[in-house]
Design a protein around this motif. Structure first.
Motif, PDB file in Angstrom:
ATOM      1  N   LEU A 175       0.635  -1.172   0.171  1.00  0.00           N
ATOM      2  CA  LEU A 175       0.220   0.283   0.164  1.00  0.00           C
ATOM      3  C   LEU A 175       0.844   1.882   0.189  1.00  0.00           C
ATOM      4  O   LEU A 175       1.849   0.933   0.984  1.00  0.00           O
ATOM      5  CB  LEU A 175      -1.188  -0.066   1.316  1.00  0.00           C
ATOM      6  CG  LEU A 175      -1.990   0.814   1.167  1.00  0.00           C
ATOM      7  CD1 LEU A 175      -3.547   0.790   2.049  1.00  0.00           C
ATOM      8  CD2 LEU A 175      -1.829   2.116   1.704  1.00  0.00           C
ATOM      9  N   THR A 231       3.103   6.337   2.547  1.00  0.00           N
ATOM     10  CA  THR A 231       3.041   7.208   3.151  1.00  0.00           C
ATOM     11  C   THR A 231       3.053   7.637   4.626  1.00  0.00           C
ATOM     12  O   THR A 231       2.927   6.394   5.182  1.00  0.00           O
ATOM     13  CB  THR A 231       1.539   8.471   2.559  1.00  0.00           C
ATOM     14  OG1 THR A 231       0.814   7.309   3.074  1.00  0.00           O
ATOM     15  CG2 THR A 231       1.167   7.801   0.897  1.00  0.00           C
ATOM     16  N   GLU A 248       0.776   8.269   6.244  1.00  0.00           N
ATOM     17  CA  GLU A 248      -0.690   7.896   7.278  1.00  0.00           C
ATOM     18  C   GLU A 248      -0.461   6.320   6.764  1.00  0.00           C
ATOM     19  O   GLU A 248      -0.547   6.416   7.762  1.00  0.00           O
ATOM     20  CB  GLU A 248      -1.943   7.767   6.388  1.00  0.00           C
ATOM     21  CG  GLU A 248      -2.087   9.378   6.428  1.00  0.00           C
ATOM     22  CD  GLU A 248      -0.968  10.869   5.291  1.00  0.00           C
ATOM     23  OE1 GLU A 248      -1.184  10.261   4.116  1.00  0.00           O
ATOM     24  OE2 GLU A 248      -1.223  11.519   6.009  1.00  0.00           O
ATOM     25  N   THR A 249       0.107   5.674   6.102  1.00  0.00           N
ATOM     26  CA  THR A 249       0.680   4.411   6.072  1.00  0.00           C
ATOM     27  C   THR A 249       1.672   3.764   7.126  1.00  0.00           C
ATOM     28  O   THR A 249       1.038   2.988   7.777  1.00  0.00           O
ATOM     29  CB  THR A 249       1.072   3.789   4.542  1.00  0.00           C
ATOM     30  OG1 THR A 249       0.092   4.044   3.519  1.00  0.00           O
ATOM     31  CG2 THR A 249       1.401   2.105   4.840  1.00  0.00           C
ATOM     32  N   ASP A 297      -3.954  -3.353  -1.633  1.00  0.00           N
ATOM     33  CA  ASP A 297      -4.235  -1.868  -2.279  1.00  0.00           C
ATOM     34  C   ASP A 297      -4.162  -2.004  -3.321  1.00  0.00           C
ATOM     35  O   ASP A 297      -3.319  -1.881  -4.235  1.00  0.00           O
ATOM     36  CB  ASP A 297      -3.684  -0.548  -1.960  1.00  0.00           C
ATOM     37  CG  ASP A 297      -4.538  -0.019  -2.444  1.00  0.00           C
ATOM     38  OD1 ASP A 297      -4.832   0.180  -3.032  1.00  0.00           O
ATOM     39  OD2 ASP A 297      -4.335   1.398  -1.689  1.00  0.00           O
ATOM     40  N   GLU A 311      -7.821  -2.658   0.170  1.00  0.00           N
ATOM     41  CA  GLU A 311      -8.580  -0.728   0.919  1.00  0.00           C
ATOM     42  C   GLU A 311      -9.180  -0.891  -0.333  1.00  0.00           C
ATOM     43  O   GLU A 311      -9.868   0.586  -0.028  1.00  0.00           O
ATOM     44  CB  GLU A 311      -6.777  -1.039   0.462  1.00  0.00           C
ATOM     45  CG  GLU A 311      -7.215   1.477   0.563  1.00  0.00           C
ATOM     46  CD  GLU A 311      -7.634   1.650   1.767  1.00  0.00           C
ATOM     47  OE1 GLU A 311      -7.328   0.747   2.773  1.00  0.00           O
ATOM     48  OE2 GLU A 311      -7.602   2.936   1.784  1.00  0.00           O
ATOM     49  N   LYS A 318     -15.813   4.134   5.810  1.00  0.00           N
ATOM     50  CA  LYS A 318     -14.143   3.825   4.157  1.00  0.00           C
ATOM     51  C   LYS A 318     -14.820   4.291   3.208  1.00  0.00           C
ATOM     52  O   LYS A 318     -14.351   6.053   2.964  1.00  0.00           O
ATOM     53  CB  LYS A 318     -13.840   2.383   3.823  1.00  0.00           C
ATOM     54  CG  LYS A 318     -12.155   3.270   3.481  1.00  0.00           C
ATOM     55  CD  LYS A 318     -12.214   2.821   1.793  1.00  0.00           C
ATOM     56  CE  LYS A 318     -10.708   3.222   1.379  1.00  0.00           C
ATOM     57  NZ  LYS A 318     -10.905   3.317  -0.106  1.00  0.00           N
ATOM     58  N   ASP A 349     -13.284   8.445   2.372  1.00  0.00           N
ATOM     59  CA  ASP A 349     -12.190   8.602   1.770  1.00  0.00           C
ATOM     60  C   ASP A 349     -12.053   8.342   0.583  1.00  0.00           C
ATOM     61  O   ASP A 349     -11.827   9.224  -0.460  1.00  0.00           O
ATOM     62  CB  ASP A 349     -11.660   6.919   2.395  1.00  0.00           C
ATOM     63  CG  ASP A 349     -10.383   6.981   1.321  1.00  0.00           C
ATOM     64  OD1 ASP A 349      -9.589   6.387   0.341  1.00  0.00           O
ATOM     65  OD2 ASP A 349      -9.625   6.105   2.151  1.00  0.00           O
ATOM     66  N   LEU A 398      -2.108   7.611 -10.615  1.00  0.00           N
ATOM     67  CA  LEU A 398      -2.967   8.433  -9.465  1.00  0.00           C
ATOM     68  C   LEU A 398      -2.636   9.907  -9.165  1.00  0.00           C
ATOM     69  O   LEU A 398      -1.179  10.289  -8.964  1.00  0.00           O
ATOM     70  CB  LEU A 398      -2.847   7.586  -8.326  1.00  0.00           C
ATOM     71  CG  LEU A 398      -3.263   6.395  -7.991  1.00  0.00           C
ATOM     72  CD1 LEU A 398      -2.774   5.500  -6.771  1.00  0.00           C
ATOM     73  CD2 LEU A 398      -4.820   7.177  -7.291  1.00  0.00           C
ATOM     74  N   LEU A 429      -1.618  10.660  -5.324  1.00  0.00           N
ATOM     75  CA  LEU A 429      -0.994  10.714  -4.293  1.00  0.00           C
ATOM     76  C   LEU A 429       0.729  10.471  -5.283  1.00  0.00           C
ATOM     77  O   LEU A 429       1.683  10.898  -4.775  1.00  0.00           O
ATOM     78  CB  LEU A 429      -0.691   8.769  -4.536  1.00  0.00           C
ATOM     79  CG  LEU A 429      -1.541   8.698  -3.365  1.00  0.00           C
ATOM     80  CD1 LEU A 429      -3.219   7.505  -3.571  1.00  0.00           C
ATOM     81  CD2 LEU A 429      -0.468   7.993  -1.984  1.00  0.00           C
ATOM     82  N   GLU A 478       0.711  14.588  -1.750  1.00  0.00           N
ATOM     83  CA  GLU A 478       0.315  13.247  -0.648  1.00  0.00           C
ATOM     84  C   GLU A 478      -0.397  12.695  -0.558  1.00  0.00           C
ATOM     85  O   GLU A 478      -0.938  11.546   0.372  1.00  0.00           O
ATOM     86  CB  GLU A 478       0.909  14.446   1.026  1.00  0.00           C
ATOM     87  CG  GLU A 478       2.229  15.134   0.886  1.00  0.00           C
ATOM     88  CD  GLU A 478       1.834  16.328   1.776  1.00  0.00           C
ATOM     89  OE1 GLU A 478       2.539  15.967   2.692  1.00  0.00           O
ATOM     90  OE2 GLU A 478       2.116  16.900   1.082  1.00  0.00           O
ATOM     91  N   MET A 528      -7.803   9.561   6.620  1.00  0.00           N
ATOM     92  CA  MET A 528      -7.277   7.678   6.418  1.00  0.00           C
ATOM     93  C   MET A 528      -6.936   7.341   7.309  1.00  0.00           C
ATOM     94  O   MET A 528      -6.887   5.796   7.837  1.00  0.00           O
ATOM     95  CB  MET A 528      -5.787   8.012   5.697  1.00  0.00           C
ATOM     96  CG  MET A 528      -5.410   8.187   4.104  1.00  0.00           C
ATOM     97  SD  MET A 528      -6.412   7.669   2.938  1.00  0.00           S
ATOM     98  CE  MET A 528      -5.797   5.873   3.459  1.00  0.00           C
ATOM     99  N   PHE A 581      -8.290   3.670   7.839  1.00  0.00           N
ATOM    100  CA  PHE A 581      -6.713   2.851   8.462  1.00  0.00           C
ATOM    101  C   PHE A 581      -6.712   1.890  10.152  1.00  0.00           C
ATOM    102  O   PHE A 581      -6.807   1.122  10.468  1.00  0.00           O
ATOM    103  CB  PHE A 581      -5.628   2.804   8.435  1.00  0.00           C
ATOM    104  CG  PHE A 581      -4.221   3.477   6.764  1.00  0.00           C
ATOM    105  CD1 PHE A 581      -5.239   2.971   6.174  1.00  0.00           C
ATOM    106  CD2 PHE A 581      -3.494   4.345   7.035  1.00  0.00           C
ATOM    107  CE1 PHE A 581      -4.831   3.040   4.747  1.00  0.00           C
ATOM    108  CE2 PHE A 581      -3.091   4.278   6.051  1.00  0.00           C
ATOM    109  CZ  PHE A 581      -3.539   3.486   4.241  1.00  0.00           C
TER     110      PHE A 581
HETATM  111  C1  ARJ Z   1      -1.898   5.832   1.815  1.00  0.00           C
HETATM  112  C2  ARJ Z   1      -4.033   6.042   0.269  1.00  0.00           C
HETATM  113  C3  ARJ Z   1      -3.729   8.185   0.478  1.00  0.00           C
HETATM  114  C4  ARJ Z   1      -3.107   7.942   1.563  1.00  0.00           C
HETATM  115  O1  ARJ Z   1      -7.529   4.918   0.445  1.00  0.00           O
HETATM  116  C5  ARJ Z   1      -6.854   5.032  -0.334  1.00  0.00           C
HETATM  117  C6  ARJ Z   1      -7.841   4.285  -1.919  1.00  0.00           C
HETATM  118  O2  ARJ Z   1      -8.683   3.419  -1.925  1.00  0.00           O
HETATM  119  C7  ARJ Z   1      -6.379   4.200  -3.059  1.00  0.00           C
HETATM  120  C8  ARJ Z   1      -6.629   3.254  -4.287  1.00  0.00           C
HETATM  121  O3  ARJ Z   1      -4.569   3.363  -4.619  1.00  0.00           O
HETATM  122  C9  ARJ Z   1      -5.453   5.191  -2.455  1.00  0.00           C
HETATM  123  C10 ARJ Z   1      -5.542   5.236  -1.105  1.00  0.00           C
HETATM  124  N1  ARJ Z   1      -4.515   6.299   0.042  1.00  0.00           N
HETATM  125  C11 ARJ Z   1      -5.388   7.651  -0.691  1.00  0.00           C
HETATM  126  N2  ARJ Z   1      -4.722   8.741   0.127  1.00  0.00           N
HETATM  127  N3  ARJ Z   1      -3.199   5.413   0.886  1.00  0.00           N
HETATM  128  N4  ARJ Z   1      -2.040   6.821   2.306  1.00  0.00           N
HETATM  129  N5  ARJ Z   1      -2.471   9.715   2.285  1.00  0.00           N
END
Ligand code: ARJ
Length: 435
Positions: A66, A69, A71-72, A139, A164, A194, A198, A352, A355, A359, A366, A370
């Motif tokens: 995934l 980032t 957030e990850t 993801d 994801e 989600k 998101d 994308l 991303l 960022e 997120m 998450f």
């Molecule tokens: C990590 C991210 C971020 C972020 O949840 C989102 C999704 O469904 C993905 C499709 O590939 C990207 C994921 N996503 C969006 N922003 N994952 N960190 N900051």
């Protein structure tokens, strides 16, 4: 180590079997980014607090694929605090933040990810499988697909996985329909906490953020074409309108198209939109949404980008065929001069844009996605501890999990809500109560 060499000859920092990243020297910068994200992810931090003493993941190995980032990183640290061992790769060649990857490597996380790892994309995924995970966090389904296709023996031993994103869930449902899914996968994407957040607000803001960082153009007054009016597309349309753009939506699904019409957007086929659009953004999950004859119809100066998971929505081979010359004019912005003399601007190589050029979604949203990932893996581990095995199918998250995440998020925001009174509860369940 007994694994194939990577293809890339770029200078990278590698400790075989442990990490392969751009440069460890970036670790301090990465730690600050993660600290910033942690300050904006209260639900995940609360889960970290709740589970760091009991360590429910002790003895379990999780492979994740995934976007790397900040957030990850907060999610990874939360798994580690709860006792898990973790190995990670990115799920898109352009989405890894090298500073975050460095900070994680410095903390002892097995991580195989660097910005621009296209040639070695699957090499990175495979290195996380050397570690024989019990659980897969995916993801886009590239990790779970790799396990099924290339590691069949490991697949039979896996406890399960999570997915994801919409595109990944679609791919895995197709696999399940063919009877080719070997272990259970929880569709984290389909949690209300989600995809109603998101996908809508996250994609809406981060896509605009990516377009602005890559172009710095003014959105007010522009004709902004959004292809696809699902959760993601509707979020992009809403935020583009909020910036003063004139928003056009293209769709293939009549119900979604009707929703866009009643929301006040112009709806038309891409053939028509192509002639008038200043900025195009695909959010469909489908290939070839913008293709040869659309490029030919576009105005000089049109800007093209994609916010769907894969880079197939804008047909790049056809764009290349029409192109006389090409140059990078700004970071993440490539100018294509076509044979017909017009110039088109492609952002982030059609990957994308949120991303690759920004960022990704903000930490606050997120946080919920998450928290769902964390709880879904906890659900798989707790079942395994009880000796239960879920069927090899695409499973929903437990419904009480969705509500828990929403409640925790509200609490973190200091927002209280009402509760039904006993009379109201009786009324709700009384099938005789009418006029
Ligand atoms: C990590 C991210 C971020 C972020 O949840 C989102 C999704 O469904 C993905 C499709 O590939 C990207 C994921 N996503 C969006 N922003 N994952 N960190 N900051």
């Amino acid at each position: 180590m007994g694994y194939p060499p990577r293809r890339s000859r770029e200078p990278l920092e590698e400790k075989p079997g442990v990490y392969c990243i751009r440069s460890l020297a970036l670790a301090e910068e990465g730690r600050k980014l993660i600290e910033w994200a942690e300050a904006h992810m209260p639900v995940l931090m609360e889960l970290r607090r709740r589970y760091s003493a009991s360590k429910p993941f002790a003895g379990y190995r999780i492979a994740g694929c995934l976007h790397v980032t900040k957030e990850t990183a907060v999610l990874i640290r939360t798994f580690v605090a709860a006792g898990a061992e973790v190995a990670w790769s990115g799920c898109n060649p352009l989405s890894t933040n090298d500073a975050v990857a460095a900070a994680l490597a410095a903390e002892g996380i097995r991580i195989f990810a660097w910005h621009g790892n296209g040639e070695d994309f699957y090499w990175c995924i495979e290195r996380t499988l050397d570690f024989e995970p019990h659980l897969a966090l995916d993801d886009g389904a590239d990790l779970i697909t790799t396990i099924h296709e290339r590691y069949p023996e490991l697949a039979t031993r896996m406890l399960g996985g999570t997915e994801e994103t919409t595109t990944g869930v679609n791919r895995l449902r197709a696999r399940a329909r063919q009877g080719r899914l070997v272990f259970p996968v929880i569709a984290v994407n389909d949690a209300e906490t989600k995809w109603d957040f998101d996908n809508v607000y996250g994609t809406g803001q981060s896509t605009i953020d990516g377009i602005l960082r890559a172009t710095s153009v003014m959105l007010a007054g522009k004709v902004f074409v959004v292809a696809g009016y699902g959760h993601c597309g509707s979020g992009v349309a809403r935020r583009a309108r909020g910036m003063g753009a004139r928003v056009v939506v293209t769709e293939v699904r009549p119900i979604a198209a009707l929703k866009a019409v009643l929301e006040g957007y112009e709806v038309m086929p891409m053939d028509e939109a192509a002639r008038i659009g200043d900025i195009f953004c695909t959010a469909t999950g489908m290939r070839d949404v913008i293709r040869r004859h659309h490029f030919e119809l576009m105005k000089d100066g049109a800007i093209l980008c994609n916010t769907g998971h894969y880079d197939v929505e804008i047909n790049l081979p056809e764009l290349e065929e029409l192109t006389l010359r090409k140059r990078d004019i700004r970071p993440n912005c490539t100018e294509y001069t076509l044979r017909n003399g017009k110039r088109l601007y492609l952002l982030a190589e059609g990957r994308l844009v949120n991303l690759a050029a920004a960022e990704g979604h903000p930490s606050e949203v997120m946080d919920m996605s998450f928290a769902n990932q964390f709880l879904a893996h906890l659900h798989l581990v707790e079942a395994a501890k009880r000796g239960e095995r879920f069927p090899a199918a695409i499973l929903p998250i437990p419904p009480e999990q969705d509500e828990l995440v929403a409640r925790m998020k509200l609490e973190s925001l200091g927002i209280r809500i009402d509760e039904l009174t006993p009379e109201q509860l009786r009324y709700r369940d009384d099938y005789l109560a009418g006029t």
